[in-house]
Design a protein around this motif. Structure first.
Motif, PDB file in Angstrom:
ATOM      1  N   GLY A 246       0.713  -1.432  -0.121  1.00 51.29           N
ATOM      2  CA  GLY A 246      -0.137  -0.014  -0.097  1.00 51.29           C
ATOM      3  C   GLY A 246       0.795   1.340   0.420  1.00 51.29           C
ATOM      4  O   GLY A 246       0.322   2.300   0.253  1.00 51.29           O
TER       5      GLY A 246
ATOM      6  N   TYR B 151       0.044  -3.064   5.330  1.00 54.15           N
ATOM      7  CA  TYR B 151      -1.200  -2.870   4.730  1.00 54.15           C
ATOM      8  C   TYR B 151      -2.186  -2.229   5.780  1.00 54.15           C
ATOM      9  O   TYR B 151      -2.798  -1.140   5.507  1.00 54.15           O
ATOM     10  N   SER B 152      -2.268  -3.073   6.718  1.00 56.60           N
ATOM     11  CA  SER B 152      -3.482  -2.784   7.780  1.00 56.60           C
ATOM     12  C   SER B 152      -2.787  -1.645   8.817  1.00 56.60           C
ATOM     13  O   SER B 152      -3.606  -0.706   9.145  1.00 56.60           O
TER      14      SER B 152
ATOM     15  N   ILE C 291      -1.149   1.140   7.430  1.00 52.10           N
ATOM     16  CA  ILE C 291      -1.397   2.254   6.748  1.00 52.10           C
ATOM     17  C   ILE C 291      -2.798   2.708   6.700  1.00 52.10           C
ATOM     18  O   ILE C 291      -3.337   3.790   6.661  1.00 52.10           O
ATOM     19  N   GLN C 292      -3.689   1.698   6.497  1.00 51.74           N
ATOM     20  CA  GLN C 292      -5.150   1.790   6.308  1.00 51.74           C
ATOM     21  C   GLN C 292      -5.571   2.461   7.653  1.00 51.74           C
ATOM     22  O   GLN C 292      -6.552   3.463   7.620  1.00 51.74           O
ATOM     23  N   GLU C 293      -5.044   2.201   8.810  1.00 52.40           N
ATOM     24  CA  GLU C 293      -5.418   2.725  10.148  1.00 52.40           C
ATOM     25  C   GLU C 293      -4.742   4.100  10.470  1.00 52.40           C
ATOM     26  O   GLU C 293      -5.360   5.044  11.188  1.00 52.40           O
TER      27      GLU C 293
ATOM     28  N   PRO D 149     -10.484   1.464  -3.579  1.00 49.72           N
ATOM     29  CA  PRO D 149      -9.216   0.882  -2.958  1.00 49.72           C
ATOM     30  C   PRO D 149      -9.747  -0.459  -2.365  1.00 49.72           C
ATOM     31  O   PRO D 149     -10.910  -0.744  -2.107  1.00 49.72           O
TER      32      PRO D 149
ATOM     33  N   PRO E   5     -10.031  -2.938   0.453  1.00 57.76           N
ATOM     34  CA  PRO E   5     -10.135  -3.053   1.887  1.00 57.76           C
ATOM     35  C   PRO E   5      -8.881  -3.832   2.452  1.00 57.76           C
ATOM     36  O   PRO E   5      -8.451  -4.952   1.907  1.00 57.76           O
ATOM     37  N   SER E   6      -8.613  -3.586   3.581  1.00 61.89           N
ATOM     38  CA  SER E   6      -7.591  -4.407   4.521  1.00 61.89           C
ATOM     39  C   SER E   6      -8.015  -5.927   5.112  1.00 61.89           C
ATOM     40  O   SER E   6      -7.078  -6.705   5.014  1.00 61.89           O
ATOM     41  N   GLU E   7      -9.238  -5.827   5.346  1.00 63.30           N
ATOM     42  CA  GLU E   7      -9.803  -7.162   6.052  1.00 63.30           C
ATOM     43  C   GLU E   7     -10.264  -8.042   5.023  1.00 63.30           C
ATOM     44  O   GLU E   7     -10.667  -7.716   3.970  1.00 63.30           O
TER      45      GLU E   7
ATOM     46  N   LYS F 174     -12.500  -7.713   1.787  1.00 65.22           N
ATOM     47  CA  LYS F 174     -11.911  -8.004   0.403  1.00 65.22           C
ATOM     48  C   LYS F 174     -12.758  -8.845  -0.599  1.00 65.22           C
ATOM     49  O   LYS F 174     -13.023  -8.404  -1.892  1.00 65.22           O
TER      50      LYS F 174
ATOM     51  N   ASP G 267      -6.040 -10.452  11.947  1.00 60.48           N
ATOM     52  CA  ASP G 267      -4.602  -9.846  11.648  1.00 60.48           C
ATOM     53  C   ASP G 267      -3.374 -10.758  12.352  1.00 60.48           C
ATOM     54  O   ASP G 267      -3.689 -11.621  13.174  1.00 60.48           O
TER      55      ASP G 267
END
Length: 557
Positions: free
Chosen positions: A46, A85-86, A88-90, A153, A155-157, A161, A392
């Motif tokens: 990401g 990735y997770s 960065i998303q948060e 985009p 999703p991270s989950e 996805k 995660d």
């Protein structure tokens, strides 16, 4: 003890011109292998493509310069993709930088505290479970680019996805699917032609030329990320607020554990290839500095890359110089050729990562573990795998380690046994009589109960020891506890022994101990238990305890 001295400083004493040339060649070849992987892993994580190269250059240099391995190659790896990735998303990219720097500090502390050898205590079922889970996560993350789906985009989950992919499956781009398929075929069959040039590089060159000359409607790095920078990475310290640090310490710890496991595993593999021996604690310190400076120069988490390290060994690299050359080569590529990377098709990079995910999935080992392992290990394996995929990596490792610890304690408690001896008068076998350690033919006085404890005495098995007082009989006034097979004990077990002593004292029973080993004796002495019971009641051999019990019987007759 493991030295805290970089391998580079040791190997340079006898360094030769011939080895320097081999290291240079190996370093250049590894850089060519690392180039497409670094870009692909950055995009999958990401972040902008350049940041993958920043990581390989900066972290790769420090890991080679300060590392405890002769040929370790550091850089971004697939193991970090899902967690990066997770994060960065948060928390955004600055949050990732803070987590990367924190993980580096944790790794340095682990090295200074000489935790290098402790990494091996993480169960194989956990590492296999989360590695397979990460592979599934990486694979799921490539579906959009591989099929060219027209969507927002990803999703991270994992479950989100799949839902989003299902809603947008109608928007498949056939041109993207064609380029992705060609790349997959190239990656599979090119190694059968030659292993001198990496298949990932050939796949990217072929797919780029096809998109360029056939004018296919396919997303490229340039169309998605714009113009790529060829500047040297700039130094940047993010604002570190206590609240942010406290929230990021957990993922930072996970990054540190992952970096430690993968780097030391890579060291072990490389040791076997070149007949060397790495310095695990120095390697952790090098990984720490590599991650700190990677974060400060805009990179992402890094660790030792097993495939690139193996390629280094196969191509003649034998000292950290090859790793340093690898970093310098990538720096030159960044400064001179980076704008051309904008032409690389996104489906080709997705194909590269799909093959990476397949190779790291360890599906054969996964199936073999399910077929051959005890049920408790299978539970840990599947639980870690599912938690990694659905939630995660942080949760997966935490729960996996806790469950493994409880299951291990359960197994240990099952191993620990407390057995009582029987009164035996008839001893006819002379050979057995001569065996001073033979339990079966020892003469136990009628006033005495003897209990043999086998296995570690700890809180998980403490309830078994209470049977010693529960089974006492009216005509018994001596209890002997034989601890010849007790290698260790903890505070809970000691507290149980105190309760046994108090019960015996209340009922007029004399408590004797025999064959107490060093660690349990230290625990008892430190707690004052030996003084409480009486030093004379601790006998070196069971025969001595039985003799004393007989004397007590005669005295009280």
């Amino acid at each position: 003890m493991d030295k805290l001295k970089p391998k580079l400083f040791s190997v340079m004493k006898n360094y030769t011109k011939e080895q320097f040339m081999k290291d240079v060649v190996a370093g250049i070849i590894v850089a060519i292998i690392a180039l497409p992987l670094s870009i692909a892993l950055a995009i999958a994580s990401g972040v902008n493509p350049e940041r993958g190269l920043y990581t390989a250059i900066i972290a790769g240099f420090f890991i080679s310069f300060l590392g405890g391995s002769r040929i370790q190659i550091g850089g971004p790896t697939a193991a970090f993709v899902v967690i990066i990735y997770s994060i960065i998303q948060e928390y955004g990219f600055d949050g990732l930088v803070i987590a990367t720097i924190l993980s580096g500090i944790i790794l340095i502390i682990m090295g200074l505290l000489r935790f290098g050898s402790l990494i091996k205590f993480i169960p194989y079922t956990i590492t296999t479970g989360f590695t397979s889970g990460i592979a599934i996560g990486i694979l799921a993350g490539q579906i959009k680019d591989f099929f060219g789906l027209d969507m927002g985009p990803v999703p991270s989950e994992f479950i989100e996805k799949i839902k989003v992919y299902a809603l947008n499956i109608h928007s498949i781009n056939l041109s993207a699917l064609f380029i992705g398929s060609i790349s997959i075929i190239t990656l599979i069959f090119w190694p059968k032609i030659t292993d001198k040039i990496p298949g990932s590089l050939i796949a990217i060159i072929v797919s780029t030329l096809l998109v360029k000359f056939l004018k296919l409607d396919v997303n490229t790095i340039g169309s998605v990320y714009g113009e790529l920078s060829s500047d040297f990475p700039s130094f940047h310290i993010p604002a570190m607020e206590f609240k942010t640090i406290s929230r990021l310490i957990q993922p930072a710890f996970t990054i540190a554990i992952l970096a430690g496991i993968e780097s030391l595993l890579s060291c072990v593999v490389s040791d076997g290839m070149i007949g060397s021996r790495h310095r695990s604690n120095m390697e952790l310190i090098a990984q720490g500095f590599g991650n700190i400076f990677s974060g400060l120069f805009g990179g992402i988490p890094a660790t030792g890359a097993i495939a690139r390290t193996a390629a280094n060994a196969k191509n003649g690299g034998r000292t950290p110089i090859s790793g340093i050359v690898h970093s310098i080569t990538l720096l030159l590529i960044l400064l001179i050729f980076m704008p051309f990377a904008a032409l690389i098709p996104m489906p080709a990079l997705a194909a590269v990562l799909i093959i990476v995910a397949y190779n790291m999935s360890e599906w054969r080992e996964f199936i073999e573990l399910i077929k051959t392992s005890p049920k408790s290990d299978i539970i840990v394996l599947i639980l870690t795998f599912l938690l990694t995929v659905v939630f995660d990596l942080v949760i997966a490792i935490e729960v996996g380690i806790v469950v493994s610890a409880f299951l291990f304690m359960k197994r240990m408690s099952e191993v620990t046994e407390v057995n009582g001896w029987k009164y035996i008068e008839d001893m006819t076998d002379e050979d057995d009589i001569q065996d001073s350690e033979n339990i079966k033919y020892k003469k136990v006085p009628k006033n005495t109960l003897v209990y043999e404890i086998n296995g570690p005495m700890f809180f998980g098995a403490a309830d078994k020891f209470m049977d010693i007082t529960a089974n006492e009989k009216r005509n018994k006034n001596v209890v002997i506890i034989r601890m010849r097979s007790v290698p260790a004990m903890d505070a809970t077990a000691l507290n149980t022994l105190k309760k046994i002593y108090k019960t015996c004292k209340k009922k007029g029973i004399i408590l004797l101990f025999s064959h107490v080993q060093e660690q349990p004796m230290q625990v008892m002495t430190k707690a004052g238990f030996t003084e409480m019971v009486g030093f004379d009641n601790f006998l070196p051999h069971t025969d001595d305890a039985l003799l004393l019990a007989e004397e007590i019987r005669i005295k009280n007759r």
